[in-house]
Motif scaffolding. Structure first.
Motif, PDB file in Angstrom:
ATOM      1  N   SER A  58       0.815  -1.213   0.000  1.00  0.00           N
ATOM      2  CA  SER A  58       0.000   0.000   0.000  1.00  0.00           C
ATOM      3  C   SER A  58       0.850   1.267   0.000  1.00  0.00           C
ATOM      4  O   SER A  58       0.313   2.364  -0.016  1.00  0.00           O
ATOM      5  CB  SER A  58      -0.979   0.036   1.184  1.00  0.00           C
ATOM      6  N   ALA A  69      -1.059  15.834  -0.084  1.00  0.00           N
ATOM      7  CA  ALA A  69      -0.897  14.437   0.319  1.00  0.00           C
ATOM      8  C   ALA A  69      -2.126  13.670  -0.142  1.00  0.00           C
ATOM      9  O   ALA A  69      -3.117  14.282  -0.561  1.00  0.00           O
ATOM     10  CB  ALA A  69      -0.761  14.332   1.837  1.00  0.00           C
ATOM     11  N   GLY A  70      -2.064  12.351  -0.020  1.00  0.00           N
ATOM     12  CA  GLY A  70      -3.219  11.548  -0.388  1.00  0.00           C
ATOM     13  C   GLY A  70      -4.438  11.915   0.443  1.00  0.00           C
ATOM     14  O   GLY A  70      -5.527  12.162  -0.093  1.00  0.00           O
ATOM     15  N   ALA A  71      -4.259  11.961   1.755  1.00  0.00           N
ATOM     16  CA  ALA A  71      -5.396  12.258   2.627  1.00  0.00           C
ATOM     17  C   ALA A  71      -5.932  13.662   2.353  1.00  0.00           C
ATOM     18  O   ALA A  71      -7.146  13.895   2.416  1.00  0.00           O
ATOM     19  CB  ALA A  71      -4.974  12.129   4.087  1.00  0.00           C
ATOM     20  N   GLU A  87      -8.122  13.351  -0.577  1.00  0.00           N
ATOM     21  CA  GLU A  87      -9.421  12.762  -0.208  1.00  0.00           C
ATOM     22  C   GLU A  87     -10.341  13.845   0.351  1.00  0.00           C
ATOM     23  O   GLU A  87     -11.511  13.964  -0.028  1.00  0.00           O
ATOM     24  CB  GLU A  87      -9.241  11.697   0.882  1.00  0.00           C
ATOM     25  N   HIS A  91      -8.306   2.086   3.521  1.00  0.00           N
ATOM     26  CA  HIS A  91      -7.219   2.720   4.256  1.00  0.00           C
ATOM     27  C   HIS A  91      -7.843   3.631   5.322  1.00  0.00           C
ATOM     28  O   HIS A  91      -8.877   4.248   5.088  1.00  0.00           O
ATOM     29  CB  HIS A  91      -6.425   3.565   3.258  1.00  0.00           C
ATOM     30  N   ASN A 101      -9.576   7.070   4.807  1.00  0.00           N
ATOM     31  CA  ASN A 101     -10.886   7.276   4.183  1.00  0.00           C
ATOM     32  C   ASN A 101     -11.961   7.661   5.201  1.00  0.00           C
ATOM     33  O   ASN A 101     -12.596   8.705   5.043  1.00  0.00           O
ATOM     34  CB  ASN A 101     -11.320   6.050   3.371  1.00  0.00           C
ATOM     35  N   THR A 134     -11.479   2.031  -3.149  1.00  0.00           N
ATOM     36  CA  THR A 134     -10.082   1.919  -3.553  1.00  0.00           C
ATOM     37  C   THR A 134      -9.986   0.762  -4.538  1.00  0.00           C
ATOM     38  O   THR A 134     -10.460  -0.334  -4.228  1.00  0.00           O
ATOM     39  CB  THR A 134      -9.212   1.610  -2.310  1.00  0.00           C
ATOM     40  N   ASP A 158     -10.187   6.289  -4.297  1.00  0.00           N
ATOM     41  CA  ASP A 158      -8.885   6.477  -3.646  1.00  0.00           C
ATOM     42  C   ASP A 158      -7.838   5.881  -4.585  1.00  0.00           C
ATOM     43  O   ASP A 158      -7.699   4.666  -4.679  1.00  0.00           O
ATOM     44  CB  ASP A 158      -8.888   5.777  -2.282  1.00  0.00           C
ATOM     45  N   ALA A 204      -4.552   6.205  -4.472  1.00  0.00           N
ATOM     46  CA  ALA A 204      -3.207   6.336  -3.892  1.00  0.00           C
ATOM     47  C   ALA A 204      -2.211   5.423  -4.596  1.00  0.00           C
ATOM     48  O   ALA A 204      -1.067   5.790  -4.804  1.00  0.00           O
ATOM     49  CB  ALA A 204      -3.250   6.022  -2.395  1.00  0.00           C
ATOM     50  N   ASN A 205      -2.647   4.223  -4.930  1.00  0.00           N
ATOM     51  CA  ASN A 205      -1.746   3.241  -5.542  1.00  0.00           C
ATOM     52  C   ASN A 205      -2.216   2.957  -6.957  1.00  0.00           C
ATOM     53  O   ASN A 205      -3.056   2.119  -7.171  1.00  0.00           O
ATOM     54  CB  ASN A 205      -1.741   1.954  -4.714  1.00  0.00           C
ATOM     55  N   GLN A 243      -8.127  10.857  -6.136  1.00  0.00           N
ATOM     56  CA  GLN A 243      -6.833  11.484  -5.825  1.00  0.00           C
ATOM     57  C   GLN A 243      -5.723  10.508  -6.199  1.00  0.00           C
ATOM     58  O   GLN A 243      -5.905   9.292  -6.153  1.00  0.00           O
ATOM     59  CB  GLN A 243      -6.761  11.882  -4.337  1.00  0.00           C
ATOM     60  N   ASN A 302      -1.572   9.625  -5.530  1.00  0.00           N
ATOM     61  CA  ASN A 302      -0.429   9.956  -4.675  1.00  0.00           C
ATOM     62  C   ASN A 302       0.829   9.998  -5.536  1.00  0.00           C
ATOM     63  O   ASN A 302       1.375   8.955  -5.877  1.00  0.00           O
ATOM     64  CB  ASN A 302      -0.274   8.910  -3.572  1.00  0.00           C
ATOM     65  N   HIS A 340       3.619  10.743  -4.638  1.00  0.00           N
ATOM     66  CA  HIS A 340       4.725  10.215  -3.842  1.00  0.00           C
ATOM     67  C   HIS A 340       4.644   8.698  -3.699  1.00  0.00           C
ATOM     68  O   HIS A 340       5.413   8.112  -2.959  1.00  0.00           O
ATOM     69  CB  HIS A 340       4.761  10.887  -2.470  1.00  0.00           C
ATOM     70  N   LYS A 341       3.715   8.048  -4.352  1.00  0.00           N
ATOM     71  CA  LYS A 341       3.770   6.588  -4.412  1.00  0.00           C
ATOM     72  C   LYS A 341       4.038   6.173  -5.848  1.00  0.00           C
ATOM     73  O   LYS A 341       5.056   5.572  -6.153  1.00  0.00           O
ATOM     74  CB  LYS A 341       2.463   5.984  -3.897  1.00  0.00           C
TER      75      LYS A 341
END
Ligand SMILES: *Cc1c(COP(=O)(O)O)cnc(C)c1O
Length: 493
Positions: A81, A141-143, A146, A174, A177, A218, A247, A249-250, A269, A271, A273-274
């Motif tokens: 994750s 950021a991811g959050a 969101e 996650h 959320n 997700t 979500d 993120a990944n 969203q 991420n 940074h991932k």
């Protein structure tokens, strides 16, 4: 020194080094007039109790400590994750060009056309990747993404005169959320996954009513599984007037394969940074751009990058339905530069290859380990695979023991005890940047640990054995953290 937490560093701290009178460098006294005029009332009465150390002592001390860090530049880091992949150094290089590091957010648009064109091109690339109508690069950021997306949903509902109060969140989600939902003033309602570990259309239909603002989903979910009923589920939510939040993120598994918008998502969203080449895990900075479908586009945060008739770019706040600003200035700019460098460097075919190899690598690990470790949701996975400690637990060996023992083999442990619906979860995300030889070494270590669990479980309970810091008592470390270094001779409280 606290003898029980396991976190103690077994060598003198910087405060215990040195000797009175030592110092790194002697600067000539600049003379009275050159000293800053600090009012006498603010001056120290006693000199600070700083360590007196030579330059070489300081450099060696911190270099030694830094070598105890584990990072993706040092070894395999399969933290599920989190997409701890290797990030090309060329992207760092791009982000360190003086034209990018020197730009100031208050410069006029006439002086920042280059920076604005990076933002414009990245928005365009992320629109292409997600299939969304428009993208905002502002969230940090991811959050934060969101929260931004949910605020856009709330604004869209208010515009319709509706004040819906609930958000449906699957039990695999996650933790950010439900947290983002409550920060936005919604109540998060959990939806149970099916036996296959997927979101069940019937369960969503049952939970869906006129008070539900959105479903937050997700995909691939945190079990590493593709939510194959998502288009049908999204239609159900839309029928009842709700929105679907994705979500993203990944995104590793989907790049160039599936456009999230085509699955029925209204906002997502990402991420950076991932998935998009900013190193992740050092506590930031990150970036969590949001993409919106046409229905939510008017609510995107401002400022937005716009192109004038003469072709020049500028930042505009002239979007009357926007939720407004969500942070100072315009996003984590250097993270955006890295993402664009990464996307342009790989091109469309390269991004697709990222997805293919990420999924292939996870499935290779799955196939090699599923005979030894319990796989709660059998079958092909996407970019990550979730095992549990069920088989090893019979010998009294648990996920924590396996994770700690992996450190002795030179690997960062996978994500543990998440997702919450898998008891004793070991969530492994190899990423596309690892070669087969590395995966084979990791697999060999996991098999060796399973053998040890049967033959010598005690050894696993004491692991790690070869690291400079032994197993920490995490409860004690959390309840009684030692956060300051004592004065000489004093023992820490
Ligand atoms: C990492 C992650 C997040 C949160 O992202 P942050 O940048 O840490 O705020 C949200 N959802 C999922 C699925 C994630 O993996």
């Amino acid at each position: 020194m606290a003898a029980t937490s396991g976190l103690e560093i077994l060598e003198p701290s910087i405060f215990e080094r040195g000797a009175p009178g030592r110092c790194g460098m002697d600067l000539p006294d600049p003379g009275r007039d050159a000293r800053p005029a600090i009012p006498g009332s603010l001056l120290r009465k006693r000199p600070a109790a700083l360590p007196e150390v030579s330059e070489v002592e300081v450099v060696r001390h911190f270099t030694r400590l830094s070598r105890r860090n584990f990072g993706v530049d040092l070894g395999f880091y399969p933290l599920g994750s989190c997409t701890m992949k290797y990030n090309p150094k060329a992207c760092e290089e791009a982000a360190s060009l003086p034209g990018f590091t020197g730009v100031h957010p208050l410069f006029p648009a006439a002086l920042t056309q280059g920076a604005l064109s990076v933002m414009w091109a990245l928005e365009e690339a992320l629109r292409e990747v997600t299939g969304m109508a428009a993208v905002s690069l502002a969230p940090a950021a991811g959050a934060h993404g969101e929260w931004t997306g949910l605020r856009m949903i709330r604004a869209a509902l208010r515009r319709r005169g509706e004040n819906r109060t609930r958000i449906l969140v699957p039990d695999t989600a996650h933790g950010t959320n439900p947290a983002s939902s409550s920060l936005c003033g919604f109540q998060a309602v959990e939806v149970k996954s099916s036996e296959a570990g997927l979101l069940d259309p019937e369960a969503v239909a049952r939970a869906m009513d006129g008070d539900v603002a959105a479903l937050m989903v997700t995909n691939p979910n945190t079990l590493g599984l593709f939510e194959r009923d998502l288009p049908r589920i999204a239609a159900l939510v839309h029928e009842k007037g709700g929105f679907v939040y994705g979500d993203g993120a990944n995104l590793n598994a989907l790049l160039g394969k599936v456009r999230p918008a085509s699955l029925g998502l209204d906002v997502i969203q990402l991420n950076l940074h991932k998935t998009f080449s900013t190193p992740h895990g050092g506590g930031g900075p990150g970036a969590g751009p949001v993409g919106a479908a046409p229905a939510l586009e008017p609510f995107l945060p401002v400022p937005r990058v716009v192109r004038g008739e003469d072709g020049s770019l500028s930042l505009s706040e002239d979007f009357p339905d926007s939720i407004g600003r969500i942070r100072s200035f315009h996003g984590q700019f250097l993270v955006l530069v890295r993402a664009l460098a990464y996307i342009r460097g790989l091109g469309a075919a390269g991004l697709r290859r990222v997805a293919e190899v990420a999924v292939l690598n996870a499935n290779y690990v799955r196939r090699r380990l599923e005979g030894t470790y319990h796989l709660p949701y059998p079958g092909p996975c996407m970019h990550e695979v979730v095992f549990s400690d069920r088989r090893q637990a019979r010998a009294g060996v648990h996920t924590m023991d396996i994770a700690k023992r992996l450190m002795d083999h030179g690997f960062h442990p996978p994500t543990v005890y998440f997702p919450l619906i898998v008891s004793g979860a070991l969530m492994i995300e190899p990423t596309e940047t690892e070669d087969k030889a590395t995966l084979d070494e990791f697999i060999a270590a996991m098999l060796e640990i399973a053998r040890e669990a049967e033959e010598d479980p005690g050894r696993l309970h004491q692991a790690p054995h070869r690291t400079s810091v032994s197993r920490a008592d995490e409860v004690l470390a959390a309840r009684k953290p030692v956060l300051t270094w004592p004065e000489r001779g004093e023992s820490p409280s």
